[in-house]
Design an enzyme around this catalytic site. Structure first.
Site, PDB file in Angstrom:
ATOM      1  N   ASP A   1     -18.283 -17.556   2.437  1.00  0.00           N
ATOM      2  CA  ASP A   1     -18.643 -16.997   1.227  1.00  0.00           C
ATOM      3  C   ASP A   1     -19.777 -17.383   1.082  1.00  0.00           C
ATOM      4  O   ASP A   1     -20.806 -17.529   0.364  1.00  0.00           O
ATOM      5  CB  ASP A   1     -17.629 -17.801   0.581  1.00  0.00           C
TER       6      ASP A   1
ATOM      7  N   HIS B   1      10.588   6.726  13.716  1.00  0.00           N
ATOM      8  CA  HIS B   1      11.454   7.354  12.797  1.00  0.00           C
ATOM      9  C   HIS B   1      12.651   6.675  12.041  1.00  0.00           C
ATOM     10  O   HIS B   1      13.263   6.544  13.377  1.00  0.00           O
ATOM     11  CB  HIS B   1      11.867   8.725  12.707  1.00  0.00           C
TER      12      HIS B   1
ATOM     13  N   LYS C   1      -0.476 -15.274  -2.841  1.00  0.00           N
ATOM     14  CA  LYS C   1       0.604 -14.503  -2.470  1.00  0.00           C
ATOM     15  C   LYS C   1       2.752 -15.148  -1.955  1.00  0.00           C
ATOM     16  O   LYS C   1       2.587 -14.260  -2.143  1.00  0.00           O
ATOM     17  CB  LYS C   1       0.057 -14.249  -0.811  1.00  0.00           C
TER      18      LYS C   1
END
Length: 475
Positions: free
Chosen positions: A313, A445, A56
């Protein structure tokens, strides 16, 4: 190895300090238990040190790098922009160190004992921990297995070659590949493709299987890949990888039986995750495994041995940190007698590419197969005012609903802010929201969130920034 005679008594032992393990340890400690966290490498596990965080860093860097053209258009003045991966590596290591130090500090603040070494079960109530020439014995009341997974690759590929890389190795490069061949169809492969294409590599993406997105997302994804001049080869399996002095040659077998060769400067492959259980000593216990050799658990994370739990996992399901974190917290709370469960039905799927993808719930195809009376609405991001001013006009929001009950079944997004906005979708799906539940709140908005609102409004033909529907509206 010399086994000592002294055995220490522990309350809870957590084996593995990745995101699932350390969340479980800290949550259990906050609920009043004494916790020992055992980690053989670095706290934070694969995710923090070599997986999620490093990748990332690169996706964030590529996203910001791509913005420079738009920023110049807006009036921001600066010199020539160059992608310096050497500097990026320094930044990456600094952030990993900071984050790891933060996790260790949290453990210390919560009085979680950290023990270094490799743990293995000796019995249902005892483990051994080996660290170099030292070996410790612990009796425990409860244990959580959080040892993660290992990546596996096809035989015959020499990853010792400098330019033949595994997916995590590519985020260690200090130079941008001139011609990159990416093999895989998971989110990591897509992120690698997007990152290095943005930074200037000529990228070929080889898909070894079908993408698991809603058909509309897949269609738009392929359009975006074409727009970014990424060469896509579908339905192909790898046969050979040869690293010569000047290039990497990849031999492929296409679905129609045709054999083709692709050349590039670098090759990267995404592996398959399998549970990391080989050295854990589970053969000494009566822990039940699935057919795929994952640890079988109930919805709390409890294994077939009531005081031993498993998360992440090592359990069946997507190999994602979000799953491990949720399971870790749930196991710690279940140990404390709380009523909890883990339900992965609305686990979001996110790809941090450009533009990002985020999905939760049923695809349109899955909803039809399940027998729902399906209604869909797609709101393209280019109609959003904030997307226009930010020059992030690619993508759309698709909503899948049941027209008989108006219940929302799935939300699929592609575009700026999708990774954050999908949380609103997950919340609505978890609450079995109908379209009116999404329409009633106020959406500020201008914002990308309005794209979700208008996609829901579009189910009834009420969206202002979408073309009127020609067919008769069913209400």
């Amino acid at each position: 190895m010399v086994v000592g005679e002294i055995t220490e008594d522990k309350d809870i032992v957590v084996i593995g300090g990745g995101p699932g393990g350390y969340h479980a340890a800290i949550r259990a400690a906050s609920l009043g238990r004494q916790v020992t966290l055992i980690e053989r490498e670095d706290i934070g596990g694969t995710c923090l040190n070599i997986g999620c965080i490093p990748s990332k860093v690169f996706t964030h860097f590529a996203r910001e790098f791509k913005k420079t053209k738009h920023l110049k258009e807006m009036g921001m003045e600066f010199g020539e922009v160059v992608a310096n991966l050497s500097s990026l590596q320094h930044y990456k290591k600094k952030k990993i160190t900071q984050l790891r130090s933060g996790v260790e500090s949290l453990c210390k603040a919560n009085k979680v004992e950290i023990v270094r070494g490799s743990a293995s079960f000796l019995s249902e109530s005892r483990i051994g921990v080996e660290n170099g020439h030292e070996f410790s014995l612990f009796n425990f009341k409860d244990a959580i297995v959080a040892t993660g997974g290992d990546l596996h690759y096809p035989d015959g590929i020499d990853f010792n070659a400098d330019r033949v890389l595994k997916e995590r190795q590519i985020f260690e490069l200090e130079e941008i590949p001139e011609e990159l061949i990416v093999y895989g169809a998971d989110y990591i492969s897509l992120e690698i493709t997007s990152v290095f294409s943005t930074l200037g590599s000529l990228v070929t993406l080889i898909l070894n299987e079908e993408l698991l997105f809603d058909s509309s997302i897949s269609k738009e994804l392929f359009r975006q890949l074409k727009k970014q001049k990424i060469n896509v080869i579908k339905s192909s399996t790898i046969k050979t990888v040869s690293d010569t002095e000047e290039k990497v040659i990849v031999g492929l077998n296409k679905a129609n039986g045709e054999m083709v060769s692709i050349e590039g400067s670098h090759f990267v492959m995404s592996g398959k995750v399998k549970p990391n259980l080989s050295d854990l000593g589970l053969d000494r216990l009566r822990v039940e495994l699935t057919e795929d050799d994952y640890i079988q658990t109930d919805r709390e994370g409890r294994t077939s041995i009531p005081h031993i739990w498993a998360i992440g996992d090592v359990t069946k399901g997507p190999s994602l940190a979000v799953k491990a974190i949720k399971q870790g917290k749930a196991a710690a709370e279940a140990m404390a007698g709380r009523s909890v469960e883990v339900d992965l039905q609305f686990l979001p799927a996110v790809v941090q590419m450009s533009p990002p993808i985020a999905c939760a719930g049923m695809t349109e195809e899955e909803a039809r197969q399940a027998g729902y009376s399906v209604a869909v609405s797609e709101n393209f991001v280019r109609g959003n005012g904030y997307a226009q001013l930010a020059d992030e006009k690619d993508g759309f929001v698709k909503v899948v609903s049941d027209s008989e009950t108006d219940m929302i079944l799935g939300i699929h997004m592609m575009g700026m802010g999708a990774a954050e906005l999908i949380t609103s979708g997950v919340l609505g799906l978890e609450m079995a929201a109908r379209d009116e539940d999404f329409r009633f709140p106020l959406y500020h908005h201008p914002s990308m969130s309005e794209s979700l609102l208008e996609a829901v409004e579009g189910l009834k033909g009420d969206a202002v920034h979408m073309p009127p529907r020609k067919e008769e509206l069913a209400r």
